[in-house]
Design a protein around this motif. Structure first.
Motif, mmCIF file in Angstrom:
data_model
loop_
_atom_site.group_PDB
_atom_site.id
_atom_site.type_symbol
_atom_site.label_atom_id
_atom_site.label_comp_id
_atom_site.label_asym_id
_atom_site.label_seq_id
_atom_site.Cartn_x
_atom_site.Cartn_y
_atom_site.Cartn_z
ATOM 1 N N GLN A 31 0.824 -1.212 0.000
ATOM 2 C CA GLN A 31 0.000 0.000 0.000
ATOM 3 C C GLN A 31 0.858 1.262 0.000
ATOM 4 O O GLN A 31 0.486 2.261 -0.625
ATOM 5 N N SER A 32 1.996 1.227 0.671
ATOM 6 C CA SER A 32 2.868 2.408 0.658
ATOM 7 C C SER A 32 3.362 2.697 -0.752
ATOM 8 O O SER A 32 3.381 3.860 -1.194
ATOM 9 N N SER A 33 3.745 1.657 -1.484
ATOM 10 C CA SER A 33 4.218 1.848 -2.857
ATOM 11 C C SER A 33 3.104 2.350 -3.757
ATOM 12 O O SER A 33 3.314 3.244 -4.593
ATOM 13 N N LEU A 34 1.916 1.814 -3.593
ATOM 14 C CA LEU A 34 0.801 2.258 -4.423
ATOM 15 C C LEU A 34 0.388 3.688 -4.098
ATOM 16 O O LEU A 34 -0.007 4.449 -4.997
ATOM 17 N N ARG A 35 0.488 4.082 -2.817
ATOM 18 C CA ARG A 35 0.150 5.464 -2.467
ATOM 19 C C ARG A 35 1.170 6.444 -3.027
ATOM 20 O O ARG A 35 0.830 7.592 -3.322
ATOM 21 N N ASP A 36 2.438 6.014 -3.166
ATOM 22 C CA ASP A 36 3.434 6.881 -3.786
ATOM 23 C C ASP A 36 3.097 7.149 -5.249
ATOM 24 O O ASP A 36 3.315 8.257 -5.760
ATOM 25 N N MET A 37 2.567 6.120 -5.928
ATOM 26 C CA MET A 37 2.210 6.284 -7.339
ATOM 27 C C MET A 37 0.821 6.905 -7.506
ATOM 28 O O MET A 37 0.601 7.700 -8.430
ATOM 29 N N PHE A 38 -0.104 6.561 -6.619
ATOM 30 C CA PHE A 38 -1.474 7.058 -6.709
ATOM 31 C C PHE A 38 -1.868 7.625 -5.348
ATOM 32 O O PHE A 38 -2.355 6.893 -4.476
ATOM 33 N N PRO A 39 -1.642 8.908 -5.109
ATOM 34 C CA PRO A 39 -1.971 9.515 -3.807
ATOM 35 C C PRO A 39 -3.447 9.294 -3.447
ATOM 36 O O PRO A 39 -4.337 9.416 -4.287
ATOM 37 N N GLY A 40 -3.674 8.949 -2.209
ATOM 38 C CA GLY A 40 -5.033 8.694 -1.743
ATOM 39 C C GLY A 40 -5.498 7.265 -1.929
ATOM 40 O O GLY A 40 -6.605 6.909 -1.521
ATOM 41 N N PHE A 41 -4.657 6.422 -2.550
ATOM 42 C CA PHE A 41 -5.042 5.035 -2.779
ATOM 43 C C PHE A 41 -5.065 4.275 -1.446
ATOM 44 O O PHE A 41 -4.181 4.448 -0.611
ATOM 45 N N ARG A 42 -6.092 3.424 -1.281
ATOM 46 C CA ARG A 42 -6.194 2.647 -0.047
ATOM 47 C C ARG A 42 -6.966 1.361 -0.302
ATOM 48 O O ARG A 42 -7.965 1.362 -1.033
ATOM 49 N N ILE A 43 -6.480 0.270 0.262
ATOM 50 C CA ILE A 43 -7.139 -1.032 0.191
ATOM 51 C C ILE A 43 -7.471 -1.474 1.608
ATOM 52 O O ILE A 43 -6.593 -1.497 2.469
ATOM 53 N N ASP A 44 -8.731 -1.799 1.842
ATOM 54 C CA ASP A 44 -9.147 -2.315 3.150
ATOM 55 C C ASP A 44 -9.536 -3.775 2.971
ATOM 56 O O ASP A 44 -10.666 -4.096 2.598
ATOM 57 N N VAL A 45 -8.570 -4.659 3.212
ATOM 58 C CA VAL A 45 -8.837 -6.084 2.992
ATOM 59 C C VAL A 45 -9.785 -6.637 4.051
ATOM 60 O O VAL A 45 -10.529 -7.593 3.786
ATOM 61 N N ARG A 46 -9.822 -6.038 5.213
ATOM 62 C CA ARG A 46 -10.712 -6.508 6.286
ATOM 63 C C ARG A 46 -12.080 -5.874 6.105
ATOM 64 O O ARG A 46 -12.521 -5.023 6.884
ATOM 65 N N SER A 47 -12.756 -6.298 5.072
ATOM 66 C CA SER A 47 -14.055 -5.744 4.690
ATOM 67 C C SER A 47 -14.857 -6.829 3.997
ATOM 68 O O SER A 47 -14.384 -7.961 3.795
ATOM 69 N N LEU A 48 -16.088 -6.495 3.641
ATOM 70 C CA LEU A 48 -16.938 -7.448 2.947
ATOM 71 C C LEU A 48 -16.346 -7.831 1.596
ATOM 72 O O LEU A 48 -16.337 -9.010 1.222
#
Length: 535
Positions: A111-128
């Motif tokens: 997620q840190s690498s993806l946020r560097d490329m796409f600011p605001g990116f977030r994955i919540d795996v603990r979800s439905l």
């Protein structure tokens, strides 16, 4: 017959206990039901409904695509992929949840690498959505295996006939292959859906409000056994409908169960060979579920275990030996008893001198025994605990509750109710290969039934009995909700300790017991693969 009747009573007792909860409703109970309908029950229905809908769609999609690619085309590496697609069956969904939670955590590398490329990116795996992803890529082998068998038996010839009639490839797949595989896909999806509804580990770890977590909270947190039984009965009703649908689809699969004549398999029936981009696409289609459902979680768990080995793994080895012993002890006892029960049930049905009404009785007993595997472990546990609570209320000095909750007897009983069906199916398959003439010849020489079983059947059934014991053993090691509710105090298994450590965010320590469960689960997968290759 008395023994068979006792077996039927013991197996059906948890279901009768859950149904009996509705007979003890009073004004307070009705008011509690009304409050639940206004508060928590809609959440359980909505979450379980979304899970059921999207997991079913995902399992059918992945199972259909992979089965079509493996069954109807030839490409380099197909033999490896055909059995590797079964590997996620060895990965319990709750174990995969622990791995992906660490891999996709907010402060992690991904997620840190993806946020560097796409600011605001977030994955919540603990979800439905995360739970749906995990269930799809760990349960799709049910649909893949059944659809692959259906397509391999007659799909090649029908696809070739459509090709000779000038039908394009995409039309052949859409109008021939998929309708042929539809009953198998629906049966596999029903099995996957029953596993989803029976799951407790993923739902509890992700904080989802499903029926299974509601059952556990109602009993263990709110100490409301009536509410727990009501949730269990609703879930049991839904599972019964699914079981009926799965059996109906299995019956509809008969039209595709006739094999083609191998003498007619000439060059005109050979599978189309894929090359270049099409071969790469087939590889990606088949390899993606393997990587997401098995390879990546195993690599993550190995990395977590390596990281833990630098910290305190050595101090946990003694405790790990205890957890392993408990899992193997429960699995061994349940497997041994399940083999005896399965052999008794199957031999009783085989007896040729029973009156017609006894045949009907045995058929009902076998049907009750076969339902256990489809019932979630939490439902079985509540069905066992409810009669104990009522018995202690009527007879305060009764020791039944102590025997079933303070010893291993209760958890072994739950395992037998749930997994005897696995042993029965294996032993029944073995009996189909023993002609009745063997029994008749032995009876004409005055041989008793017990001696027929000991000297004739068991030497011929040893492979089926060994397979039955192994399957029950593996299922017991992986079972979580029933063990959580019924295990004796201070008696943890690999599944329970992996869940408890992961719940406390000690994923590094949970990696070793989780990997051990995966290794044990690989055994039946390898056996299934070997059987398919021999066929």
């Amino acid at each position: 017959m008395y023994f068979i009747g006792l077996v039927a009573l013991l197996i059906s007792l948890p279901i009768l206990g859950i149904a009996g909860a509705w007979l003890h409703l009073d004004a307070a109970g009705i008011d509690a039901i009304r409050q639940q309908a206004q508060t928590v029950l809609p959440g359980y229905l909505v979450t379980s409904g979304w899970l059921a809908l999207f997991v079913t769609a995902g399992v059918i999609l992945v199972g259909a695509v992979t089965a079509v690619a493996i069954s109807l085309f030839e490409f380099r590496g197909k033999r490896f992929l055909s059995w590797a697609l079964l590997l996620p069956m060895a990965m319990p969904a709750y174990v995969s949840a622990y791995a992906y939670t660490d891999f996709l955590q907010y402060a992690g590398l991904v997620q840190s690498s993806l946020r560097d490329m796409f600011p605001g990116f977030r994955i919540d795996v603990r979800s439905l959505s995360g739970a749906i992803f995990l269930f799809v890529f760990t349960l799709y082998p049910y649909a893949y295996l059944l659809a692959r068998n259906a397509l391999s038996e007659r799909g090649v010839h029908l696809m070739e006939a459509a090709r000779l009639l000038g039908t394009p490839l995409h039309e052949r797949i859409y109008r021939v292959a998929l309708p042929l595989a539809r009953p198998a896909l629906m049966a596999g999806a029903a099995l996957a859906l029953m596993e989803t509804l029976a799951d407790y580990g993923v739902s509890a770890y992700f904080g989802l409000t499903t029926f299974t977590t509601g059952i556990y909270k109602a009993w263990m947190v709110m100490d409301d056994r009536i509410a727990a039984a009501q949730y269990a009965s609703l879930l049991l009703l839904f599972v019964a409908v699914l079981l009926w649908l799965e059996r109906r689809e299995q019956q509809r699969m008969r039209f595709s169960s006739v094999r083609g004549n191998r003498r007619d398999d000439g060059a005109e029936s050979r599978l189309p060979q894929l090359h270049g981009v099409k071969a790469v696409a087939a590889w990606l289609v088949c390899a993606t579920p393997i990587v997401l459902g098995f390879v990546l979680p195993v690599l993550i768990l190995l990395q977590l275990m390596w990281r833990e080995s630098e910290m305190s793994l050595a101090t946990n080895l003694v405790r790990y030996a205890g957890w392993t012993w408990n899992s193997f002890r429960f699995g061994g006892m349940a497997a041994a008893i399940a083999i005896v029960l399965a052999l008794a049930l199957c031999f009783a049905q085989r007896a040729s001198d029973l009156p017609r009404f006894k045949y009907g009785f045995l058929r009902v007993v076998a049907r009750i025994a076969s339902m256990g595997y489809a019932i979630p472990g939490s439902v079985i546990a509540i069905g066992i605990l409810l009669p104990i609570a009522w018995l202690q209320a009527v007879f305060p000095g009764s020791m039944a509750g102590v025997w079933l909750t303070a010893t291993s007897l209760g958890v072994i009983y739950a395992y037998l109710v749930r997994f005897t069906a696995v042993a029965v199916q294996s032993v029944e398959a073995g009996y189909t290969r023993i002609p009745m003439s063997f029994d008749e010849a032995a009876r004409t020489m005055g041989t008793s039934r017990s001696r027929i079983v000991q000297k004739l059947h068991m030497p011929l059934l040893w492979r089926s009995l060994a397979t039955a014991g192994l399957m029950v053993f593996v299922d017991v090691v992986k079972e979580l909700p029933a063990t959580l509710l019924l295990r004796p105090f201070n008696t943890d298994t690999l599944a329970v300790i992996a869940h408890n450590l992961a719940r406390d965010e000690r994923l590094g320590e949970a990696a070793l017991p989780a990997l051990s469960i995966v290794v044990v689960g690989l055994i039946p997968v390898l056996l299934v693969t070997r059987a398919l290759n021999k066929r």
